[in-house]
Design a protein around this motif. Structure first.
Motif, mmCIF file in Angstrom:
data_model
loop_
_atom_site.group_PDB
_atom_site.id
_atom_site.type_symbol
_atom_site.label_atom_id
_atom_site.label_comp_id
_atom_site.label_asym_id
_atom_site.label_seq_id
_atom_site.Cartn_x
_atom_site.Cartn_y
_atom_site.Cartn_z
ATOM 1 N N GLY A 588 52.179 31.394 -9.355
ATOM 2 C CA GLY A 588 51.218 32.355 -9.861
ATOM 3 C C GLY A 588 50.864 33.394 -8.812
ATOM 4 N N GLU A 591 46.090 34.427 -10.857
ATOM 5 C CA GLU A 591 45.475 34.486 -12.188
ATOM 6 C C GLU A 591 44.400 33.403 -12.318
ATOM 7 O OE1 GLU A 591 48.643 34.417 -11.576
ATOM 8 O OE2 GLU A 591 49.752 35.926 -12.711
ATOM 9 N N TYR A 615 47.371 29.733 -8.453
ATOM 10 C CA TYR A 615 46.408 30.151 -9.474
ATOM 11 C C TYR A 615 44.991 29.866 -9.004
ATOM 12 C CZ TYR A 615 50.426 30.404 -12.626
ATOM 13 O OH TYR A 615 51.625 30.727 -13.210
#
Length: 709
Positions: A588, A591, A615
């Motif tokens: 990621g 996010e 993330y």
């Protein structure tokens, strides 16, 4: 005073007389009876015996106080098979069924009185002769010169034949009166079709004009007379033998005649008539005349036939209704049993999937954080544990498939392409001894299904077929289009319409009826312990039913097994068919993801891995807490939530979250949840689903596809 003349010798008593009973009298041991030796018999008894023996009429003497029987040959014939056992016996012992009557007769005779009885009805057990007997009986006492009685003489005139003949004549006259009454009623009702008279010695049947029309004859021909065979040719061939038999019986016995039969009409059809008549006999029994009348019964017979057909049809409908009800009850019992097992296995699979998610997640984290190069021995153990956990996950997937609770990714599927794609795998799975024979329809319709699960189902069936052919054989896979009418649809409890057939047949050992009844039940297997889970066919059965199709099994011991998968046709353009390729799972780029999972271990692992992948994570154990976090930390990039949450479920949470942040992407994780079996019926725009237990690579790949990063 002169001396009493001496009795002649016994051998001379009945000199000049012959016959069976004469010999019996001479040979009989009279000294053993109450009468004593012949030499001591009184003159009246000797003279009465001589008179009786010389008479052609049945005569019997009831001698002495016991009424000992002495009779002639004519009476012996009257006694039937009781003779000669009753000769010399007292009357009460000889004829016990009329003992009271004989006691009365003997008492009258010993008192010196005569008596007469005409047409006396007695039931005599005379083997070989009619038991009901009628007779005229004339009794006279055996009186000596002093007026003393030594018994009773009975002259028997049997009138049985005359009485029976009178009764028969009376019955015949009654039948004739009844027939005349019917004729009179028919004449009054206007139902008479004609009359006839058959001159039997000359075989000439004459009839009136209506009789001629009834038998398709010319009136002049009927008036002048026709042979009986000419008349009977108009009778229906099926009725003719019975009519002839009835005519012959009536001629032989005399009396009335009644028959119902069909006669040919001028238009080629047949008409029901009733023929009533009577055969008149000459005094010597020769048949002379046979007059009669024809009555129209066509309407009544057709009504009876229609009623009989209606009754038969009603019986057939009732039988069919009972059969259908029995079948429906059996299907209901089977459905209830499968539903109960499905609910149980679905619940177990849900809990087991959460456990496996924690186990597999933990093992994968250990594997990621502990490089295999540092401790290769430990790495092998971790690999073995992951493999075992994956086998457990496969088991739960099969349980969910049987229970029709697995989460299906329903898409357009081109079955021929799917079969070709796994053909090489099937060849390797079957081995060298089994030949794979594939026949695919050129114009096969597409269907809507989960392609991955359909592949698994086909592979399962191939493995079962392989195990049923240990000595080799042929596995045939065939596809074709078919249709299911209303009756078939009702039987299989699916909608009527178009289906494509995927048929898998083997030439193996086959199954008995007893095994067939249980093959779709989970954990039922005929394989040795350790070689089968009993979930292969139940998984296929549940999957096919969940996709809206049905599965039909045919098998014979020693002849092989065929499984027909009927999958509903999908009306779709070729462009609707899926074209997807696996993608790599990247990291990621910061996010923000909200993880909602009520299982603490699973939630911890998801958060650990996703943070490691780059993330930003928020976490909650229930929907209410998640909505509070959403209020505080909006906006989010994605909501990752378990479907089966306590209180508000995952879908309700997603809807509430989208009210706060429209367009929020949602990824559901499910071990099993009621209502989430069909993804496109559960998911909205921007929503996806992943099944537990999942690998972290699979989770990362799903996130990449959804976030577009």
């Amino acid at each position: 005073m002169s001396a009493t003349p001496a009795m002649p010798p016994e051998s001379c008593l009945f000199a000049g007389q012959s016959g069976e009973t004469v010999d019996l009298i001479r040979r009989f041991d009279w000294a053993a009876t109450a009468l004593g030796p012949l030499a001591q018999w009184p003159d009246v008894l000797i003279s009465s015996t001589r008179l009786m023996l010389s008479s052609p009429t049945p005569i019997v003497l009831l001698c002495g106080s016991r009424g000992v029987l002495i009779y002639n040959d004519a009476y012996a014939a009257f006694a039937g098979q009781r003779h000669p056992q009753i000769f010399g016996l007292p009357a009460e012992e000889a004829w016990p069924e009329i003992a009271e009557w004989n006691r009365h007769v003997l008492a009258m005779g010993l008192s010196g009185r005569s008596m007469c009885q005409e047409n006396l009805h007695l039931q005599l057990h005379r083997p070989g002769l009619q038991e009901d007997a009628w007779m005229n009986l004339y009794y006279n006492p055996l009186l000596d010169s002093a007026g003393h009685s030594h018994g009773m003489m009975c002259i028997v005139v049997e009138t049985t034949n005359q009485i029976v003949a009178i009764e028969q004549r009376t019955q015949a006259e009654a039948e004739l009166r009844s027939a005349n009454e019917r004729i009179e009623l028919a004449l009054n009702a206007g139902a008479v079709l004609g009359t006839w008279v058959w001159d039997i010695p000359n075989d000439r049947v004459t009839g009136d004009e209506r009789f001629a029309r009834a038998f398709c004859a010319e009136p002049q021909e009927a008036a002048s007379g026709m042979a009986l065979d000419r008349v009977t040719t108009a009778i229906h061939p099926q009725d003719r033998p019975l009519v002839r038999a009835m005519i012959e019986r009536t001629i032989a016995d005399g009396g009335s005649y009644r028959a119902e039969y069909r006669v040919l009409q001028a238009d080629g059809g047949y008409r029901w008539i009733e023929a009533n008549g009577r055969c008149e006999l000459a005094p010597d029994g020769t048949p002379l005349r046979f007059p009669g009348v024809l009555i129209d019964i066509d309407e009544r017979k057709r009504t009876e036939l229609a009623l009989r057909q209606l009754t038969q049809t009603l019986e057939e409908r009732v039988s069919e209704a009972i059969r259908q009800r029995t079948q429906a009850e059996e299907q209901l019992r089977q459905a209830q049993k499968m539903e109960a097992i499905g609910q149980l296995t679905g619940g177990i699979a849900h809990d087991f999937n959460n456990l496996l998610a924690g186990i597999l997640g933990s093992l994968e984290l250990i594997q990621r954080k502990l490089p295999a190069s540092e401790n290769p021995q430990l790495g092998r153990f971790i690999d073995a544990a992951i493999a075992s956990a994956n086998r457990g996950a496969s088991l739960t997937h099969r349980l969910l498939a049987f229970a029709r609770r697995q989460s299906l990714d329903m898409r357009a599927v081109e079955v021929n392409g799917l079969v070709r794609a796994i053909e090489e795998l099937l060849v390797r799975t079957l081995g060298e001894q089994i030949r794979l024979d594939i026949h695919l329809a050129d114009d096969l319709w597409p269907t809507r299904s989960d392609g991955h699960q359909l592949e698994n189902a086909l592979i399962n069936l191939a493995i079962n077929a392989r195990d049923a052919m240990p000595n080799g054989g042929t596995l045939r896979i065939e596809t074709r289009n078919t249709q299911l009418d209303e009756a078939g649809a009702q039987h299989y409890q699916v909608p009527a319409g178009d289906y494509l057939l995927l048929s898998v047949s083997d030439t193996g050992c086959g199954m008995s009826e007893a095994i067939i009844r249980h093959v779709f039940e989970p954990f039922f297997t005929t394989k040795p312990i350790g070689q089968g889970t009993g979930l292969g066919l139940p998984m296929v059965y549940g999957f096919v039913k969940q996709t809206g199709g049905y599965l039909h099994l045919e098998s014979q011991v020693g002849r092989g097994t065929t499984l027909n998968l009927y999958l509903p046709r999908l009306i779709a353009a070729p462009a609707d068919l899926p074209h997807s390729a696996p993608r790599d799972a990247p990291r990621g780029t910061g996010e923000r993801i909200l993880v909602v999972e009520d299982d603490r271990v699973v939630r911890m692992l998801i958060v650990e891995v996703l943070e490691e992948l780059g993330y930003q994570l928020l976490q909650a154990s229930d929907a209410q807490s998640a909505l509070g976090l959403l209020e505080q930390h909006a906006p989010l990039d994605l909501l990752l939530t378990d479907v089966g949450l306590p209180g508000m479920n995952g879908r309700q949470l997603a809807d509430a979250a989208r009210q706060r942040q429209p367009g929020l992407k949602v990824l559901f994780a499910t071990g099993y949840a009621e209502g989430a079996e069909m993804r496109d019926g559960y998911l909205g725009e921007g929503m996806e689903m992943i099944a537990k237990p999942f690998s972290f690579e699979g989770l990362a790949g799903m996130l990449k596809a959804m976030l577009g990063s």
